[in-house]
Design an enzyme around this catalytic site. Sequence first.
Site, short mmCIF file in Angstrom:
data_model
loop_
_atom_site.label_atom_id
_atom_site.label_comp_id
_atom_site.label_asym_id
_atom_site.label_seq_id
_atom_site.Cartn_x
_atom_site.Cartn_y
_atom_site.Cartn_z
CD GLU A 33 -1.00 0.63 3.68
OE1 GLU A 33 -1.50 1.75 3.51
OE2 GLU A 33 -1.12 -0.02 4.73
CE LYS A 167 -3.44 1.86 11.87
NZ LYS A 167 -3.34 1.33 10.53
N1 PSU Z 1 -0.66 0.60 8.89
C1 PSU Z 1 0.42 1.36 9.21
N2 PSU Z 1 0.37 2.68 8.93
C2 PSU Z 1 -0.70 3.24 8.27
C3 PSU Z 1 -1.82 2.43 7.91
C4 PSU Z 1 -1.74 1.12 8.25
O1 PSU Z 1 1.39 0.84 9.76
O2 PSU Z 1 -0.66 4.42 7.97
C5 PSU Z 1 -2.99 2.99 7.13
C6 PSU Z 1 -3.49 1.89 6.19
O3 PSU Z 1 -3.52 2.42 4.90
C7 PSU Z 1 -4.87 1.55 6.69
C8 PSU Z 1 -5.31 2.90 7.16
O4 PSU Z 1 -5.70 1.00 5.69
O5 PSU Z 1 -4.15 3.37 7.87
C9 PSU Z 1 -6.55 2.80 8.02
O6 PSU Z 1 -7.17 4.06 8.04
P1 PSU Z 1 -8.69 4.19 8.56
O7 PSU Z 1 -8.62 3.82 10.01
O8 PSU Z 1 -9.01 5.65 8.34
O9 PSU Z 1 -9.53 3.27 7.73
#
Ligand code: PSU
Length: 309
Positions: A33, A167
């Site tokens: 990604e 996370k």
């Molecule tokens: N994992 C990481 N750093 C990030 C992300 C994931 O170590 O920045 C990003 C990914 O792209 C994931 C997004 O899909 O954060 C999730 O965002 P949200 O909670 O707004 O869906």
Amino acid sequence: MHSPDKTELKKLIVQSDEVSDAFASGKPVVALESTIITHGMPFPRNLETARQVEADIRSEGAVPATIALMDGKIHVGLSDEDLDRLARAENVMKCSRADLTFALATGAYGATTVAATMMAAHLAGIDVFATGGIGGVHKGAEETFDVSADLEELARTPVCVVCAGAKALLDLPKTLEVLETKGVPVISFGTSELPAFWSRESGLDAPYSLNTPAEIGALLKMRANFADHGGVLIANPVPEAQEIPRAEMAGYIDAAIDKAGSEGIRGKDVTPYVLGAILDLTDGRSLDTNIALVRNNARLAARIASELT
Ligand code: PSU
Ligand code: MN
């Protein structure tokens, strides 16, 4: 408006030569990604990491395909120049499923989240994708309804996502519940516990555990018999040497979420904001951990992809 046509959709994909060659010669390909580059880590370590993670995949005999949106196209496999530009750019759109068509229609410069990267990978014919941590159910979601589109995407799109767990700033028990409801197999690698991104432990058992890429490959082949069964989540704990223990992380996470709340941060800004606040609170240590876990996931993803070719 016309009905969906895969051949029209596929015209939106621009593959790098390296990725095209890999498909032609049957080499394993691993998707990566780009939101982690633009919104997850500060420059210049985001660029170093993006390059390092690609090198890790190559060293395992697979080909990396970093995915981003440029000029109304879905780019699958970026040149070093593209990576450099992406890592330095400001105001890149963070694109999840809801943002993908907008970015493509307007030609916006966009980084793909786990959800949008899964969509693009599947369209391009890539089965395995490595990231840091998926999005999930946020703490306080019963008030805010903040649930990442990553979960819905895992439910519908048949791509294996290798992460270090959700996370830990999320509500992990609720995240596991939603994954179960949506029919997503969650499998920890080499441990019975669900890892929690910066920490190896979450205090929660993973639904399943497997110990080798070959076992995961066999599961994915079985899954492929059910065309509508969506994704598979592999949770790979961060290497011990780089982990920040769960008890220590809890304080930083609570402080970062409080700060986001008092600043009125909402919607898609929440995750990048909280990650940034945790980086400050840990004096950059969380970034070292984040880099180590992404690299670890990339290597495992390459080994899993090799089982499928
Ligand atoms: N994992 C990481 N750093 C990030 C992300 C994931 O170590 O920045 C990003 C990914 O792209 C994931 C997004 O899909 O954060 C999730 O965002 P949200 O909670 O707004 O869906
Ligand atoms: Mn959200």
